[in-house]
Write an enzyme that holds these catalytic residues in place. Structure first.
Site, PDB file in Angstrom:
ATOM      1  N   CYS A   1       0.845  -1.205   0.000  1.00 37.45           N
ATOM      2  CA  CYS A   1       0.000   0.000   0.000  1.00 37.45           C
ATOM      3  C   CYS A   1       0.875   1.248   0.000  1.00 37.45           C
ATOM      4  O   CYS A   1       1.884   1.302   0.708  1.00 37.45           O
ATOM      5  CB  CYS A   1      -0.910  -0.014   1.235  1.00 37.45           C
ATOM      6  SG  CYS A   1      -2.047   1.389   1.302  1.00 37.45           S
TER       7      CYS A   1
ATOM      8  N   CYS B   1      -0.089   4.682   7.000  1.00 40.67           N
ATOM      9  CA  CYS B   1      -0.797   4.502   8.262  1.00 40.67           C
ATOM     10  C   CYS B   1       0.077   3.687   9.230  1.00 40.67           C
ATOM     11  O   CYS B   1       0.442   2.543   8.945  1.00 40.67           O
ATOM     12  CB  CYS B   1      -2.122   3.789   8.026  1.00 40.67           C
ATOM     13  SG  CYS B   1      -3.160   4.586   6.772  1.00 40.67           S
TER      14      CYS B   1
ATOM     15  N   CYS C   1      -0.554  -0.126  10.321  1.00 42.78           N
ATOM     16  CA  CYS C   1      -0.912  -1.111   9.309  1.00 42.78           C
ATOM     17  C   CYS C   1       0.285  -1.928   8.824  1.00 42.78           C
ATOM     18  O   CYS C   1       1.324  -1.369   8.435  1.00 42.78           O
ATOM     19  CB  CYS C   1      -1.557  -0.407   8.116  1.00 42.78           C
ATOM     20  SG  CYS C   1      -2.121  -1.544   6.836  1.00 42.78           S
TER      21      CYS C   1
ATOM     22  N   CYS D   1     -16.966  -9.310   3.795  1.00 39.04           N
ATOM     23  CA  CYS D   1     -16.334  -8.006   3.682  1.00 39.04           C
ATOM     24  C   CYS D   1     -15.165  -8.106   2.711  1.00 39.04           C
ATOM     25  O   CYS D   1     -14.193  -8.818   2.974  1.00 39.04           O
ATOM     26  CB  CYS D   1     -15.845  -7.544   5.047  1.00 39.04           C
ATOM     27  SG  CYS D   1     -17.137  -7.560   6.307  1.00 39.04           S
TER      28      CYS D   1
ATOM     29  N   CYS E   1     -20.073  -6.250   1.843  1.00 34.79           N
ATOM     30  CA  CYS E   1     -19.553  -4.928   2.183  1.00 34.79           C
ATOM     31  C   CYS E   1     -18.214  -4.756   1.477  1.00 34.79           C
ATOM     32  O   CYS E   1     -17.394  -5.677   1.470  1.00 34.79           O
ATOM     33  CB  CYS E   1     -19.377  -4.797   3.691  1.00 34.79           C
ATOM     34  SG  CYS E   1     -18.707  -3.209   4.224  1.00 34.79           S
TER      35      CYS E   1
ATOM     36  N   CYS F   1     -20.325   1.907   7.257  1.00 34.21           N
ATOM     37  CA  CYS F   1     -19.632   1.224   8.345  1.00 34.21           C
ATOM     38  C   CYS F   1     -18.358   2.004   8.622  1.00 34.21           C
ATOM     39  O   CYS F   1     -17.555   2.216   7.717  1.00 34.21           O
ATOM     40  CB  CYS F   1     -19.317  -0.207   7.933  1.00 34.21           C
ATOM     41  SG  CYS F   1     -18.260  -1.087   9.079  1.00 34.21           S
TER      42      CYS F   1
ATOM     43  N   ARG G   1     -19.204  -3.917  16.387  1.00 35.80           N
ATOM     44  CA  ARG G   1     -18.487  -5.136  16.035  1.00 35.80           C
ATOM     45  C   ARG G   1     -17.127  -5.158  16.703  1.00 35.80           C
ATOM     46  O   ARG G   1     -16.372  -4.187  16.636  1.00 35.80           O
ATOM     47  CB  ARG G   1     -18.299  -5.218  14.517  1.00 35.80           C
ATOM     48  CG  ARG G   1     -17.634  -6.495  14.074  1.00 35.80           C
ATOM     49  CD  ARG G   1     -17.464  -6.585  12.560  1.00 35.80           C
ATOM     50  NE  ARG G   1     -18.724  -6.303  11.897  1.00 35.80           N
ATOM     51  CZ  ARG G   1     -18.963  -5.157  11.280  1.00 35.80           C
ATOM     52  NH1 ARG G   1     -18.060  -4.223  11.244  1.00 35.80           N
ATOM     53  NH2 ARG G   1     -20.126  -4.966  10.701  1.00 35.80           N
TER      54      ARG G   1
END
Length: 405
Positions: free
Chosen positions: A65, A69, A72, A109, A142, A202, A272
């Site tokens: 990526c 972040c 991550c 998901c 999702c 979400c 969740r």
């Protein structure tokens, strides 16, 4: 305790607690912890009964990526030894999803690393959504693909997506300390795009990154204002090879207080328990079911989770029941407002991840070195980092091995 009686009354009326009340929940003592859980449990049962919704993650594209972040394992500059692969084909993704659905999951998901999808990526994911829905009747889907451009949420909705996940993660005031390649406002904009397109929004948070109680309350109040149908609560897994590898700030008691605070602030929303459940709650996981009404089944994006069979046994032993495909997740007033089934999440279902723990094979828990959640290895002293509970996912999507579901 007057505080808890007040919070229960407000939760049953969907009335927002004061910031002082939310902070007071996080400041309660261990002696009062069971009282806090019991009070928040009343609110949870009022809106969701004893149902537990199961969700299943499929990592469509892992690693590499360009975003930075800090939490991550897939970030720019990460040296974590995670699986790295490009887009799964629709049939591959559908096969992975079917394993989770067979294990009892109601929602799939679909997550992909990256800043956000290109239009070609949206076409690719749209085809995957259609394939999964054609092959698995009644499944909720999702998508979690990062920052959305104009019109992309609408295209995902037309393809059959039920929801879109994009987490705020932390408070606006501290966001720049965690990520520099995009902004807090970018994340808010994507959640609003999902809302406007008619997708069930979400959005959640990651706890344990060194934030203050005030930061936690800030992000949860911001989420309440955004009004997502689903709020995933992730607990940071400090992956070696990431900037937050040394941030072991959570205890099971702290995690329960955070979940209780979220339930009081968002009483009628699907809460969740997402990434980090096994690592930080450990043997206290069953208590968390009194606060949250939704969990992920099996493995996470780049890390292993508790064996799916163990999840199902935990739910049954704690006196809860798996929510069926024919049951509506959200309370009637939310579902009627167009929220749909409302679920999903970051390592919950984010395009970023907070790990989990479980077995290296399909036999069950605790087969990786250190024993895992259900293993026989000696427990670390209280307060010590539980690095033995962090395992990189080596099965399921992107591999030739059967997934953990």
């Amino acid at each position: 305790m007057d505080l808890l009686n007040t919070l229960v009354d407000k939760g049953l009326r969907r009335e927002l607690p004061t910031r002082e009340e939310a902070l007071a929940v996080l400041a309660t003592s261990d002696d009062d912890l069971l009282d806090v859980v019991a009070a928040a449990g009343k609110v949870r049962r009022h809106w969701f009964g004893r149902r537990v919704k199961l969700n299943y993650l499929v990592n469509l594209k892992s690693g590499l990526c360009p975003e930075d972040c800090s939490y991550c394992s897939q970030r720019l500059g990460s040296t974590a030894g995670i699986l790295k692969y490009t887009w799964l084909k629709p049939d591959e993704a559908s096969k992975a999803a079917a394993a989770g659905l067979a294990g009892g999951a109601k929602r799939v998901c679909l997550v992909a690393s990256g800043r956000g999808p290109t239009d070609r990526d949206v076409d690719r994911v749209s085809e995957t959504i259609k394939t999964i829905k054609d092959q698995n009747e009644g499944v909720e889907v999702c998508a979690c693909l990062g920052l959305l451009s104009d019109g992309q949420a609408e295209r995902l909705r037309e393809a059959g997506a039920d929801a879109y996940n994009h987490n705020l993660n932390t408070s606006e005031s501290t966001y720049g300390d965690i990520t520099t390649t995009h902004t807090y406002a970018d994340r808010v904009d994507t959640v609003q795009k999902a809302h406007s397109a008619g997708l069930s929004a979400c959005s959640g948070l990651i706890a344990g990154m060194g934030e203050s109680d005030e930061d936690l309350v800030d992000v949860v109040y911001s989420l309440r204002e955004l009004d997502p149908d689903s709020v995933p609560v992730n607990f940071l897994i400090p992956f070696e090879g990431t900037p937050l590898a040394k941030e072991w700030n959570l205890t099971p008691q702290r995690c329960l207080r955070i979940l209780a605070m979220v339930r009081f602030v968002c009483p009628d929303v699907e809460v969740r328990i997402a990434g980090g459940r096994e690592v930080h709650l450990r043997t206290m996981q069953p208590l968390a079911l009194h606060l949250a009404n939704s969990i992920f089944l099996g493995d996470y994006l780049t890390s292993e989770g508790q064996a799916g069979k163990a999840d199902l046994e935990m739910i049954a032993d704690a006196g809860f029941e798996v929510e069926g495909a024919d049951q509506v997740t959200l309370p009637e007033h939310r579902a009627a407002a167009g929220g749909g089934c409302g679920s999903h999440e970051s390592a919950g279902c984010g395009s970023h991840e907070s790990a989990g723990c479980g077995s290296h094979d399909s036999a069950g828990c605790g087969s990786h070195e250190g024993g895992g959640v259900c293993g026989t290895a000696a427990a670390a002293p209280a307060g010590e980092p539980r690095t033995d509970l962090v395992a990189v996912r080596r099965r399921g999507a992107g591999t030739d091995l059967a997934p953990n579901a």
